[in-house]
Design a protein around this motif. Structure first.
Motif, PDB file in Angstrom:
ATOM      1  N   LEU A 108     -22.344   7.236  20.377  1.00 25.02           N
ATOM      2  CA  LEU A 108     -23.688   7.316  19.438  1.00 25.02           C
ATOM      3  C   LEU A 108     -24.818   7.821  20.429  1.00 25.02           C
ATOM      4  O   LEU A 108     -25.555   8.570  20.150  1.00 25.02           O
ATOM      5  CB  LEU A 108     -23.788   6.099  18.827  1.00 25.02           C
ATOM      6  N   ALA A 109     -24.720   7.276  21.653  1.00 25.39           N
ATOM      7  CA  ALA A 109     -25.981   7.767  22.429  1.00 25.39           C
ATOM      8  C   ALA A 109     -25.809   9.074  22.764  1.00 25.39           C
ATOM      9  O   ALA A 109     -26.862   9.727  23.151  1.00 25.39           O
ATOM     10  CB  ALA A 109     -26.082   6.924  23.616  1.00 25.39           C
TER      11      ALA A 109
ATOM     12  N   ILE B 242     -24.968  11.667  20.950  1.00 24.18           N
ATOM     13  CA  ILE B 242     -25.276  12.542  19.629  1.00 24.18           C
ATOM     14  C   ILE B 242     -26.413  13.505  19.962  1.00 24.18           C
ATOM     15  O   ILE B 242     -26.208  14.506  19.621  1.00 24.18           O
ATOM     16  CB  ILE B 242     -25.704  11.820  18.474  1.00 24.18           C
ATOM     17  N   PRO B 243     -27.452  13.092  20.581  1.00 18.87           N
ATOM     18  CA  PRO B 243     -28.597  14.060  20.702  1.00 18.87           C
ATOM     19  C   PRO B 243     -28.122  15.323  21.546  1.00 18.87           C
ATOM     20  O   PRO B 243     -28.266  16.259  21.097  1.00 18.87           O
ATOM     21  CB  PRO B 243     -29.755  13.355  21.413  1.00 18.87           C
ATOM     22  N   ALA B 244     -27.545  14.773  22.761  1.00 17.83           N
ATOM     23  CA  ALA B 244     -27.127  15.826  23.674  1.00 17.83           C
ATOM     24  C   ALA B 244     -25.896  16.949  23.067  1.00 17.83           C
ATOM     25  O   ALA B 244     -26.063  18.123  22.851  1.00 17.83           O
ATOM     26  CB  ALA B 244     -26.325  15.375  24.823  1.00 17.83           C
TER      27      ALA B 244
ATOM     28  N   GLN C 211     -25.735  17.398  19.631  1.00 20.85           N
ATOM     29  CA  GLN C 211     -26.246  18.525  18.770  1.00 20.85           C
ATOM     30  C   GLN C 211     -27.205  19.432  19.427  1.00 20.85           C
ATOM     31  O   GLN C 211     -27.355  20.383  18.741  1.00 20.85           O
ATOM     32  CB  GLN C 211     -27.358  17.257  17.861  1.00 20.85           C
ATOM     33  N   GLN C 212     -27.821  19.174  20.484  1.00 21.36           N
ATOM     34  CA  GLN C 212     -28.575  20.098  21.167  1.00 21.36           C
ATOM     35  C   GLN C 212     -27.985  21.211  21.570  1.00 21.36           C
ATOM     36  O   GLN C 212     -28.198  22.280  21.648  1.00 21.36           O
ATOM     37  CB  GLN C 212     -29.541  19.214  22.404  1.00 21.36           C
TER      38      GLN C 212
ATOM     39  N   LEU D 150     -17.388  14.853  16.070  1.00 28.48           N
ATOM     40  CA  LEU D 150     -17.835  14.059  17.126  1.00 28.48           C
ATOM     41  C   LEU D 150     -16.986  13.283  17.974  1.00 28.48           C
ATOM     42  O   LEU D 150     -17.234  12.727  18.989  1.00 28.48           O
ATOM     43  CB  LEU D 150     -18.969  13.254  16.904  1.00 28.48           C
TER      44      LEU D 150
END
Lengths: 169, 245
Positions: free
Chosen positions: B63-64, B66-68, B70-71, B128
């Motif tokens: 979950l942590a 996810i931003p990386a 997605q970016q 993911l």
């Protein structure tokens, strides 16, 4: 706090509760993980709009419920045997208590969804009857009734095993 | 205590045993109310422990991340590292060549591609997944669809999914060039063997064992690598009925 830090905070604060909520909705570890990942993926995409801390929990719950409903519309999910779910080590439960945990989980799995869901919202998510009513879009008195019946049903389901256990002693 | 008070107390105890007001009421009511409250609180402890299922390994880390993830997905390909630029130029050459040689997919390929891509859009979270699914789980799912592999293939996501009236197995395999989605259809349709594309997404359909394997990804090299992996894993099973590509 930048968006990434806010998101990490969100994961730390809510991932355990949201996973448990998702698990008791679908009773399948892999599906619950998927539901949680999809929910937090959406949270990341909407992180700029998630400024109101009070609204975050309700928002996450709405996404889990929507995704779960969508999954169920498409396919009937096989559910895993509740006895296979490990007991949380951190709780340091005695052997007797661990057996109770398995019995209660088995009884939970038999509860109709309309009773199980508000009960999980209250016990796992720490939501008030008013918050549950808003989430489920039903009246507060209906929530009270469902919670009362959920516990009553659980006790009924647990009674035979308690009787057997006593009879064996 | 009056019958009405006792009933109201029991109802509230059953609906919201954590309500602090109940303690005061139990004391005021006397009788068995305090015992009922104690029993209810003990029940709540057992219930709370039972509902506290542990988080699966690595879920919080996934979950942590996810931003990386997605970016990196959103960045243009030429910013993802020099090796990717080299790979991209090679792909461009291969792409130009295949564009000139590639035939229009058959209606059967188009149809299988369309229904496969429609299914994938329902399960975006599958892309993911990074941890490996147990080989026995994959074997069991594929066996239900009639396919037996001679050796295990690393798979990061697997789910039995009804697609187009068939009990398919939907899988994801992480590759250096990005995730590759696979759907194994148990029914063979050799007319559907072929390639298809939509926007930046490519797909390839091969006959494997008694059914069809559809592979979809943004990176064609990843599809080729996964295809080799699966053909080798299925080789010698005596079930491979077509090897067109």
């Amino acid at each position: 706090m930048d968006p990434q830090e806010s998101f990490e905070e969100l994961v730390k604060t809510y991932s355990t509760e949201i996973y448990r909520y998702a698990y008791w909705l679908c009773r399948d570890e892999a599906v619950a993980s998927d539901l949680v990942q999809e929910t937090f993926l959406r949270a990341w995409r909407s992180i700029a709009q998630l400024r109101e801390v009070a609204a975050v929990k309700a928002w996450l719950i709405t996404i889990v419920r929507r995704e779960h409903a969508r999954l169920f519309e498409r396919k009937r999910l096989p559910t895993e045997d509740i006895d296979e779910v490990p007991v949380e080590d951190e709780l340091n439960l005695s052997a007797d208590a661990q057996m109770d945990v398995h019995l209660v989980r088995a009884a939970m799995a038999e509860l109709p969804e309309k009773y199980r869901e508000p009960l999980v919202m209250q016990v796992v998510m720490g939501m008030s009857c008013k918050e549950i009513a808003q989430s489920l879009e039903i009246s507060e008195s209906a929530v009270m009734t469902q919670l009362f019946r959920a516990r009553q049903k659980l006790r009924e389901l647990l009674e035979p095993s308690e009787t057997i256990a006593e009879g064996q002693r | 205590m009056s019958d009405i008070d006792a009933r109201s107390f029991r109802l509230r105890l059953g609906a919201d045993p954590g309500d602090p007001a109940l303690k005061r009421e139990a004391m005021a009511l006397g009788g068995g109310a305090q015992d009922q409250l104690r029993q209810a609180q003990a029940f709540e402890q057992a219930l709370s422990a039972a509902l506290a299922v542990p988080l699966p390994d690595q879920l919080q880390q996934r979950l942590a991340a996810i931003p990386a993830a997605q970016q990196s997905k959103g960045r243009p390909w030429f910013t993802r590292g020099p090796w990717l630029a080299v790979a991209a130029s090679l792909l461009l050459l291969v792409g130009v060549a295949s564009l000139t040689l590639q035939q229009e997919p058959s209606p059967a390929t188009k149809r299988l591609g369309t229904i496969s891509m429609a299914h994938l859009s329902h399960e975006p979270f599958a892309l993911l997944r990074t941890s490996e699914v147990a080989a026995e789980t994959i074997d069991s799912m594929l066996a239900d669809a009639g396919l037996r592999l001679q050796r295990p293939v690393p798979v990061n996501y697997a789910s039995r999914c009804p697609v187009d009236g068939q009990k398919t197995v939907h899988m994801v395999i992480q590759q250096p060039g990005g995730p590759v989605s696979l759907i194994y259809f148990p029914e063979a349709n050799l007319q559907a063997v072929g390639e298809f594309s939509r926007g930046k997404t490519f797909g390839k359909t091969i006959a494997l064992g008694p059914g069809m394997l559809v592979m979809i990804a943004e990176d064609q090299q990843s599809i080729a690598a996964v295809e080799t992996l699966w053909r080798e894993a299925a080789a010698g099973s005596g079930q491979q009925i077509a090897s067109i590509w």
